[in-house]
Structure formats: C-alpha cells, structure tokens
Enzyme design. Sequence first.
Site, PDB file in Angstrom:
ATOM      1  N   GLU A  41       0.837  -1.207   0.000  1.00  0.00           N
ATOM      2  CA  GLU A  41       0.000   0.000   0.000  1.00  0.00           C
ATOM      3  C   GLU A  41       0.878   1.265   0.000  1.00  0.00           C
ATOM      4  O   GLU A  41       0.588   2.226  -0.711  1.00  0.00           O
ATOM      5  CB  GLU A  41      -0.954  -0.033   1.195  1.00  0.00           C
ATOM      6  CG  GLU A  41      -1.993  -1.150   1.016  1.00  0.00           C
ATOM      7  CD  GLU A  41      -2.952  -1.293   2.183  1.00  0.00           C
ATOM      8  OE1 GLU A  41      -2.466  -1.519   3.301  1.00  0.00           O
ATOM      9  OE2 GLU A  41      -4.168  -1.184   1.971  1.00  0.00           O
ATOM     10  N   GLU A  93      -3.923  -9.222   3.824  1.00  0.00           N
ATOM     11  CA  GLU A  93      -4.771  -8.800   4.945  1.00  0.00           C
ATOM     12  C   GLU A  93      -5.963  -9.727   5.194  1.00  0.00           C
ATOM     13  O   GLU A  93      -6.262 -10.074   6.339  1.00  0.00           O
ATOM     14  CB  GLU A  93      -5.292  -7.369   4.714  1.00  0.00           C
ATOM     15  CG  GLU A  93      -4.267  -6.288   5.024  1.00  0.00           C
ATOM     16  CD  GLU A  93      -3.412  -5.906   3.838  1.00  0.00           C
ATOM     17  OE1 GLU A  93      -3.258  -6.729   2.910  1.00  0.00           O
ATOM     18  OE2 GLU A  93      -2.887  -4.789   3.830  1.00  0.00           O
TER      19      GLU A  93
HETATM   20  C1  LIG Z   1      -5.503  -2.056   9.189  1.00  0.00           C
HETATM   21  C2  LIG Z   1      -4.256  -2.823   9.357  1.00  0.00           C
HETATM   22  C3  LIG Z   1      -3.596  -3.110   8.078  1.00  0.00           C
HETATM   23  C4  LIG Z   1      -2.587  -3.974   8.046  1.00  0.00           C
HETATM   24  C5  LIG Z   1      -1.932  -4.259   6.809  1.00  0.00           C
HETATM   25  C6  LIG Z   1      -0.700  -5.167   6.991  1.00  0.00           C
HETATM   26  O1  LIG Z   1       0.315  -4.754   6.529  1.00  0.00           O
HETATM   27  S1  LIG Z   1      -0.838  -6.617   7.826  1.00  0.00           S
HETATM   28  C7  LIG Z   1       0.763  -7.339   7.674  1.00  0.00           C
HETATM   29  C8  LIG Z   1       0.954  -7.931   6.337  1.00  0.00           C
HETATM   30  N1  LIG Z   1       2.274  -8.523   6.231  1.00  0.00           N
HETATM   31  C9  LIG Z   1       2.510  -9.809   6.372  1.00  0.00           C
HETATM   32  O2  LIG Z   1       1.623 -10.604   6.612  1.00  0.00           O
HETATM   33  C10 LIG Z   1       3.939 -10.220   6.213  1.00  0.00           C
HETATM   34  C11 LIG Z   1       4.324 -11.256   7.239  1.00  0.00           C
HETATM   35  N2  LIG Z   1       5.747 -11.579   7.148  1.00  0.00           N
HETATM   36  C12 LIG Z   1       6.241 -12.479   6.296  1.00  0.00           C
HETATM   37  O3  LIG Z   1       5.563 -13.062   5.474  1.00  0.00           O
HETATM   38  C13 LIG Z   1       7.706 -12.786   6.444  1.00  0.00           C
HETATM   39  O4  LIG Z   1       8.140 -12.333   7.684  1.00  0.00           O
HETATM   40  C14 LIG Z   1       8.624 -12.178   5.335  1.00  0.00           C
HETATM   41  C15 LIG Z   1       8.445 -10.688   5.208  1.00  0.00           C
HETATM   42  C16 LIG Z   1       8.326 -12.859   4.003  1.00  0.00           C
HETATM   43  C17 LIG Z   1      10.111 -12.435   5.708  1.00  0.00           C
HETATM   44  O5  LIG Z   1      10.304 -13.803   5.926  1.00  0.00           O
HETATM   45  P1  LIG Z   1      11.644 -14.314   6.647  1.00  0.00           P
HETATM   46  O6  LIG Z   1      11.529 -15.787   6.684  1.00  0.00           O
HETATM   47  O7  LIG Z   1      12.815 -13.688   6.028  1.00  0.00           O
HETATM   48  O8  LIG Z   1      11.578 -13.715   8.123  1.00  0.00           O
HETATM   49  P2  LIG Z   1      10.609 -14.093   9.328  1.00  0.00           P
HETATM   50  O9  LIG Z   1       9.275 -14.527   8.842  1.00  0.00           O
HETATM   51  O10 LIG Z   1      11.322 -15.004  10.237  1.00  0.00           O
HETATM   52  O11 LIG Z   1      10.401 -12.665  10.016  1.00  0.00           O
HETATM   53  C18 LIG Z   1      11.467 -12.036  10.698  1.00  0.00           C
HETATM   54  C19 LIG Z   1      10.896 -11.370  11.919  1.00  0.00           C
HETATM   55  O12 LIG Z   1      10.028 -10.310  11.506  1.00  0.00           O
HETATM   56  C20 LIG Z   1       8.740 -10.471  12.124  1.00  0.00           C
HETATM   57  N3  LIG Z   1       7.698  -9.967  11.212  1.00  0.00           N
HETATM   58  C21 LIG Z   1       7.546 -10.249   9.932  1.00  0.00           C
HETATM   59  N4  LIG Z   1       6.505  -9.563   9.411  1.00  0.00           N
HETATM   60  C22 LIG Z   1       5.982  -8.851  10.436  1.00  0.00           C
HETATM   61  C23 LIG Z   1       4.882  -7.943  10.541  1.00  0.00           C
HETATM   62  N5  LIG Z   1       4.099  -7.581   9.491  1.00  0.00           N
HETATM   63  N6  LIG Z   1       4.652  -7.388  11.723  1.00  0.00           N
HETATM   64  C24 LIG Z   1       5.417  -7.670  12.810  1.00  0.00           C
HETATM   65  N7  LIG Z   1       6.480  -8.517  12.778  1.00  0.00           N
HETATM   66  C25 LIG Z   1       6.744  -9.094  11.602  1.00  0.00           C
HETATM   67  C26 LIG Z   1       8.636 -11.975  12.357  1.00  0.00           C
HETATM   68  O13 LIG Z   1       7.684 -12.240  13.327  1.00  0.00           O
HETATM   69  C27 LIG Z   1      10.051 -12.296  12.786  1.00  0.00           C
HETATM   70  O14 LIG Z   1      10.184 -11.887  14.120  1.00  0.00           O
HETATM   71  P3  LIG Z   1      11.066 -12.730  15.146  1.00  0.00           P
HETATM   72  O15 LIG Z   1      10.961 -12.002  16.438  1.00  0.00           O
HETATM   73  O16 LIG Z   1      12.457 -12.765  14.558  1.00  0.00           O
HETATM   74  O17 LIG Z   1      10.450 -14.102  15.206  1.00  0.00           O
END
Ligand SMILES: CC/C=C/CC(=O)SCCNC(=O)CCNC(=O)[C@H](O)C(C)(C)COP(=O)(O)OP(=O)(O)OC[C@H]1O[C@@H](n2cnc3c(N)ncnc32)[C@H](O)[C@@H]1OP(=O)(O)O
Length: 265
Positions: A102, A122
């Site tokens: 977005e 989402e």
């Molecule tokens: C009205 C509200 C609107 C919301 C809109 C949104 O944006 S909702 C969020 C949409 N995004 C996602 O669903 C993405 C989720 N993340 C992933 O798919 C993966 O993390 C990745 C980006 C593809 C990267 O993968 P990779 O394997 O390289 O890393 P990890 O999955 O291990 O992630 C590393 C750490 O980052 C944390 N994390 C990832 N995404 C988010 C997030 N959106 N919010 C908060 N934290 C996030 C993940 O939990 C890992 O944390 P650790 O503490 O290291 O476990």
Amino acid sequence: MMDYSIRDQVAVIKLDNPPVNVLGSAALTSIYDGIGKADRDPSIKAVVICGKNGIFCAGVDIKELDNGLHAPWIKHIGDFIDNMKKPVVAAIEGFALGGGLELALFCHYRIALKTVRVSLPELQLGLMPGAGGTIRLPRAAGLNNAFDIITTGNRIPAEKAAMMGIIDQIVTGDIIEEGIKFVKSKCNIDTSLVCLRMKTVKYSGDLDDISEAFMTKVKSKFKGAIAPIVSILEFVIIILDLYYVHLQSLSKNSPTYTRAKGTCK
Ligand SMILES: CC/C=C/CC(=O)SCCNC(=O)CCNC(=O)[C@H](O)C(C)(C)COP(=O)(O)OP(=O)(O)OC[C@H]1O[C@@H](n2cnc3c(N)ncnc32)[C@H](O)[C@@H]1OP(=O)(O)O
C-alpha cells in the site's frame, strides 16, 4: 527507523526497521516526516522510497495492531503524496506486503527487481487492506486482478505485477541507483496524471457479475468462516464498486446499489 539522504537533488528515504522494515508508529512517523522534509526543501526535485536489509517492507507491524497504531496513520502518508508535485518512486527489492504494498501504491511510480514479490495478505489475517489497497490496487491493476490479489493473498512475482500495471519498470543492479535514475527522468511530469487515486478503475463485463463471482469463490474458499470474510468483502466491493464514482449511475434495482446503500446506513 528511516535514513534520509540527498543524492543529486533526489531525497532518498530508506526504511530501516530490521529485520523486515515493518511499519509501526515510529516508522510511520519517520516516513511522514521525511516526505514532508523533502517536499519543503526547494533543492529537492524528486523522492525515492526504498528499504534497507534487502526488503522494501513487510507491512504494518502486526504486534502494534492490538495496542493501536498512533498517528500519522499510514493513510496520511498516501494523502500527502497524492498532493505532491515532486515525483515519488518506490524502489522495491525483496517483498512489498500488506501495508508495504500500500505504501508503494501511494507513490507515483514503482520500480522493482525481478526477484520481488508483492501481495495484500490482509484478508488471510482477518484484516482488510484499509490503507488504500482497495482504492489504489484496482486503479493500477484493473478490477479483476485486484479482486484476485485481495481475496487470495497470493504473492505476485515482479514480472507478473508489471504486466498487471502494479510495477512500472523491472530493473537490475542497485535498486537505489535505479530509483534515482528513474525518478529524475520524471521531474517534468504533472504528478496528478500519475496519481493512482485520481485514476478510474478498468474492468470488463458487468460489475455485479464480477462481484458475485468473486463472492462465490471466497465463500467456498473460507469454509466455516464466512461471516467475517463476507463482511470485509462487502466493504471491499463497495469501494471497488467505485462508490463515489458510479453509485449515482447504477440502477436502483441492482444488487450492487442495494448492498452499497445498505452498508452505508
Ligand atoms: C488495518 C491494518 C492493516 C494492516 C496491513 C498489513 O500490513 S498486515 C501485515 C501484512 N504482512 C505480512 O503478513 C507479512 C508477514 N511476514 C512475512 O511473510 C515474512 O516475515 C517475510 C516478510 C516474508 C520475511 O520472511 P523471513 O523468513 O525472512 O523472516 P521471518 O518470517 O522469520 O520474520 C522475521 C521477523 O520479523 C517479524 N515480522 C515479519 N513480518 C511482520 C509484521 N508484518 N509485523 C510484525 N512482525 C513481523 C517476524 O515475526 C520475525 O520476528 P522474530 O521475532 O524474529 O520471530
């Protein structure tokens, strides 16, 4: 949360929230401040938004959602860029997911490496792409593609995204260098002509038929969890229905009109 630098009259705003540049309150504030700074500086002709750590942005920080994100809400960044006369390009590597896509769609242009994946996950999270995804994605990619991306949450590879109109150019090499080169070539363009919010949505066929077909698909996919998905989708459909643009011209008997009216009570 963000690095701000100036290169050749171009402001480079680099998200820096390791490991995946999520958008929490602090990151959103720093992006908003950075864009405002670039806009106010008369020596700046254009802006590149990119991400550190080999990733553009993994979306809104899910951990902050429970406590409520604080202003400026992501949408304010979009409203600001919509009114900017200086061109803004999203230079994407890695992923642009959820609020990350977005954010990219707020920009006047998007360039990406071939390895990039974009998605709006989402709905799979019980949320809706409420930071402009429902407004801007159909305007970039057309109604059918947008419905598909929103309802499946599929990760779309860069080349496919480019064919759909989400990405303007696939590049190789250093994404920031490419972003600067790209956006400098757009400095004389009227940004209102490339602002997605101002565009109309392309679709072929009957809007009600398209909506109903996707609704049927979603109902069958999310077996047993119809209510939340349908309510989110209803809202998505209303926005995609071009509520502001087309409601007046819809037949009073059409299901779309009835649904839109009902939800706006
Ligand atoms: C009205 C509200 C609107 C919301 C809109 C949104 O944006 S909702 C969020 C949409 N995004 C996602 O669903 C993405 C989720 N993340 C992933 O798919 C993966 O993390 C990745 C980006 C593809 C990267 O993968 P990779 O394997 O390289 O890393 P990890 O999955 O291990 O992630 C590393 C750490 O980052 C944390 N994390 C990832 N995404 C988010 C997030 N959106 N919010 C908060 N934290 C996030 C993940 O939990 C890992 O944390 P650790 O503490 O290291 O476990």
